[in-house]
Design a protein around this motif. Sequence first.
Motif, mmCIF file in Angstrom:
data_model
loop_
_atom_site.group_PDB
_atom_site.id
_atom_site.type_symbol
_atom_site.label_atom_id
_atom_site.label_comp_id
_atom_site.label_asym_id
_atom_site.label_seq_id
_atom_site.Cartn_x
_atom_site.Cartn_y
_atom_site.Cartn_z
ATOM 1 N N GLU A 24 -2.566 6.341 8.727
ATOM 2 C CA GLU A 24 -1.536 5.552 9.736
ATOM 3 C C GLU A 24 -2.059 5.116 10.780
ATOM 4 O O GLU A 24 -1.689 4.033 11.079
ATOM 5 N N TYR A 80 4.191 -0.954 3.602
ATOM 6 C CA TYR A 80 3.605 0.347 3.391
ATOM 7 C C TYR A 80 4.689 1.256 2.856
ATOM 8 O O TYR A 80 5.839 1.551 3.609
ATOM 9 N N LYS A 103 4.525 1.127 -5.607
ATOM 10 C CA LYS A 103 3.617 0.072 -5.505
ATOM 11 C C LYS A 103 3.535 -1.076 -6.368
ATOM 12 O O LYS A 103 4.007 -2.019 -6.310
ATOM 13 N N CYS A 126 -6.196 -5.940 4.853
ATOM 14 C CA CYS A 126 -4.996 -5.935 5.763
ATOM 15 C C CYS A 126 -5.436 -7.256 6.612
ATOM 16 O O CYS A 126 -4.393 -8.098 7.199
ATOM 17 N N ASP A 143 6.007 4.718 2.205
ATOM 18 C CA ASP A 143 5.929 5.990 2.391
ATOM 19 C C ASP A 143 6.909 6.785 2.161
ATOM 20 O O ASP A 143 7.715 7.205 2.690
ATOM 21 N N LEU A 171 -3.774 2.070 9.891
ATOM 22 C CA LEU A 171 -3.095 0.981 9.343
ATOM 23 C C LEU A 171 -2.230 0.511 10.378
ATOM 24 O O LEU A 171 -1.974 -0.764 10.345
ATOM 25 N N VAL A 204 0.824 -1.250 0.115
ATOM 26 C CA VAL A 204 -0.088 -0.147 -0.183
ATOM 27 C C VAL A 204 1.040 1.350 0.044
ATOM 28 O O VAL A 204 1.935 1.337 0.517
ATOM 29 N N GLY A 205 0.278 2.189 -0.457
ATOM 30 C CA GLY A 205 1.022 3.538 -0.528
ATOM 31 C C GLY A 205 0.064 4.374 -1.369
ATOM 32 O O GLY A 205 -0.856 4.306 -1.940
ATOM 33 N N VAL A 244 7.516 -1.010 6.956
ATOM 34 C CA VAL A 244 7.395 0.420 6.423
ATOM 35 C C VAL A 244 8.817 0.814 5.421
ATOM 36 O O VAL A 244 9.770 0.394 6.066
ATOM 37 N N ILE A 255 3.230 -5.236 9.426
ATOM 38 C CA ILE A 255 3.835 -4.082 8.539
ATOM 39 C C ILE A 255 5.205 -4.062 8.621
ATOM 40 O O ILE A 255 5.975 -4.062 9.339
#
Length: 156
Positions: free
Chosen positions: A137, A84, A13, A76, A86, A140, A6-7, A149, A147
């Motif tokens: 966030e 993720y 992605k 999720c 970011d 998430l 995700v993003g 990141v 997760i």
Amino acid sequence: MKILIVGIVASGKTTLARKLSKLLGIVHYEIDSVVHDDINNVKRSEKEQKKIFKDINKEDNWIIEGTLRQHLFYLCDMADKIIYLDIPLKVRKKRIFTRFVRQLFGIEKCNYTVNLKMLKLMYKWTSDFENNRMEFEERLFTYRDKIIVVNDKSTL
């Protein structure tokens, strides 16, 4: 392994999903391709989307990538790992413009009409994401145990 990537727009992605798909031999799916029925040029209902994702989830392994809309957080729950992306805003803004130019000249394929309206929408979605980042966030990160990141473009 069930991997959710995700993003926001231009975070990498699809690029990461393609690389992982090839490396791991796992089929990948784009959230946008489930949300939008490109053949009939309509947006599928949330019920239709959920059925498609439930069917995908019957597979032992999958990679699903895309912008995580509010009504899709159940993905999720289905995932073993959530990546993720970011990536810094400055990098994403540059990528949006570069992608636009590449698509405009037919260097890069896309599933939508390439025009200034779409370019403006991508910048708007990016801005909206930044304005709602904390809420996103917060939700998430309730999946902390799943997760990973990534916030450095050089890792992609």
